[in-house]
Design an enzyme around this catalytic site. Structure first.
Site, PDB file in Angstrom:
ATOM      1  CG  ASN A  61      91.282   6.655  30.504  1.00  0.00           C
ATOM      2  OD1 ASN A  61      90.411   7.745  29.431  1.00  0.00           O
ATOM      3  ND2 ASN A  61      90.790   6.154  30.585  1.00  0.00           N
ATOM      4  CG  ASN A  62      90.208  13.430  31.832  1.00  0.00           C
ATOM      5  OD1 ASN A  62      89.213  13.122  32.175  1.00  0.00           O
ATOM      6  ND2 ASN A  62      90.537  14.208  32.918  1.00  0.00           N
TER       7      ASN A  62
END
Ligand code: C5P
Length: 401
Positions: free
Chosen positions: A212-213
């Protein structure tokens, strides 16, 4: 740690003086106010004007250059300082300090100060190894003066030896550690804080993963803040960001690895801060070999353990649990649900739908949700500053603190 600290910065005459300029700037960048004094020989290497312009204060060299009758400059500087740093420290000044000589501005101020003194010796390798220098260093250490170990490597003389001026990052790190040790009344002294950081990576095959980010910036800032407030910190991180050497770092990749690391340390932990963005799912199976291209690929995912929830169910009354909530909608509603559902003491919620904050950004705006207080909004600011607010809150609300 250095923010607002008054540092008397003493420069003595070796070739490393040119590196001291950069070191002094680093202290200023970290928020310290720096006033400089140099020995006459230091001023042979770099002009005092360089230090004056960068520190924005007059540089002292001559003990008898007293422009104001009411002020004795070397005593004034000695009393003004919260801490003193001598960088570089020559063999000559090291010997003078060891024996209490006060024959110039620098040695006089250092004899007069009651502030903690941190020194960075840098000299020729043979001078450093000389028994006289070693015995003098021992004398200083015996009096609580910090004497850093120089680096080994290429010296100005053209050969290798121990005596190099260390990288400024290492000096600042050790200096902060030294300052922290002077202060035994920090709010988290004696507390064990466990922090998780980064986005976990869930392997599909040897070269691909789901993630994820999350950058890990928030979690690393939380670990640093806890350390600065005196805690003994373990950081379980899925991020490649660096950590100071006094923080115990456990590098992990997947949620399962993070789970087992947290589980291992949780029992002895006073505070757990789960800043990591833990993947909720992981591939049902991981291929040992790189998967070949196919027309269509269906990945089957299974649920990862919810680490925070599990620790919430095991937690003792005197343990404090902080979770994060990254949401793109209904921030308050979801955060309140998490507080109850995960049996956490605090949820730090942020809206990750905005570009200038949250994931991978240097800034964030968050709201603290707790059981007994109204939600507290922390306006947009640097993650380091938010991390400090979180750890101050925890210190204030931790049972027995
Ligand atoms: O439920 P949600 O994933 O949104 O909750 C976020 C919080 O829970 C964060 O503190 C995160 O570190 C933690 N978490 C966890 N284990 C998971 C998922 C999230 O500990 N599998």
């Amino acid at each position: 740690m250095l923010k607002g600290k008054k540092i008397a910065f003493f420069v003595t005459g070796g070739i490393a003086v040119y590196k001291a300029v950069d070191l002094m700037r680093e202290l200023i960048k970290k928020g310290a106010e720096v006033k400089v004094a140099m020995t006459p020989s230091a001023a042979q290497f770099v002009s005092p004007l360089t230090f004056q312009v960068l520190s924005k204060h007059k540089v002292h060299i001559d003990t008898f250059d007293e422009e104001t009758p009411e002020v004795v400059n070397h005593i004034h500087l000695a009393d003004w300082a919260d801490a003193s740093m001598v960088a570089p420290l020559t063999a000559n000044t090291l010997a003078k300090l060891a024996h209490g000589l006060a024959d110039n501005f620098v040695t006089s101020a250092l004899l007069a100060t009651t502030s903690p003194i941190f020194t960075v010796p840098a000299m020729n390798g043979n001078m450093y190894d000389n028994e006289a220098t070693q015995l003098n260093s021992q004398l200083l250490r015996g009096r609580g003066i910090y004497v850093m170990e120089p680096d080994t490597g290429f010296l100005a003389e053209g050969y290798s030896g121990k005596g190099r001026f260390p990288e400024k990052e290492r000096i600042v790190e050790e200096f902060e550690y030294f300052l922290r040790k002077q202060n035994t009344t920090l709010p988290l002294t004696g507390k064990k804080v466990l922090v998780t950081a980064g986005g976990t990576k869930e392997r599909i095959d040897p070269v691909r993963y789901l993630t994820n980010n999350s950058s890990g910036k928030m979690g690393h800032a939380v670990a640093e803040a806890a350390w600065q407030l005196g805690a003994d910190v373990t950081l379980v991180t899925a991020s490649s960001l660096s950590t100071r050497s006094q923080i115990k770092r456990v590098s992990v990749e997947s949620a399962l690895e993070m789970h087992s690391a947290v589980d291992r340390y949780f029992n002895e932990t006073d505070v757990l801060v789960m800043s990591a963005a833990v993947s909720d799912y992981t591939p049902e199976s991981t291929s040992d070999q790189k998967m070949k291209k196919q027309d269509q690929l269906t990945l089957s995912l299974k649920k990862n353990p919810d680490i925070l929830k599990e620790m919430g169910s095991k937690k003792r009354a005197n343990q404090y649990l902080v979770g994060f909530a990254a949401e793109t909608e209904k921030l308050e509603e979801y955060a309140q649900q998490k507080l109850l559902n995960k049996q956490a003491d605090m949820i730090v919620a942020n809206d990750v739908g905005k570009k200038d904050r949250g994931f991978d950004s240097d800034d964030n705006e968050v709201i603290f949700f707790t059981h007994d207080h109204e939600p507290k909004v922390i306006q947009l600011k640097k993650k380091e500053s938010i991390a400090m607010d979180i750890m101050h809150w925890v210190a204030d609300h931790l049972e027995g603190n």
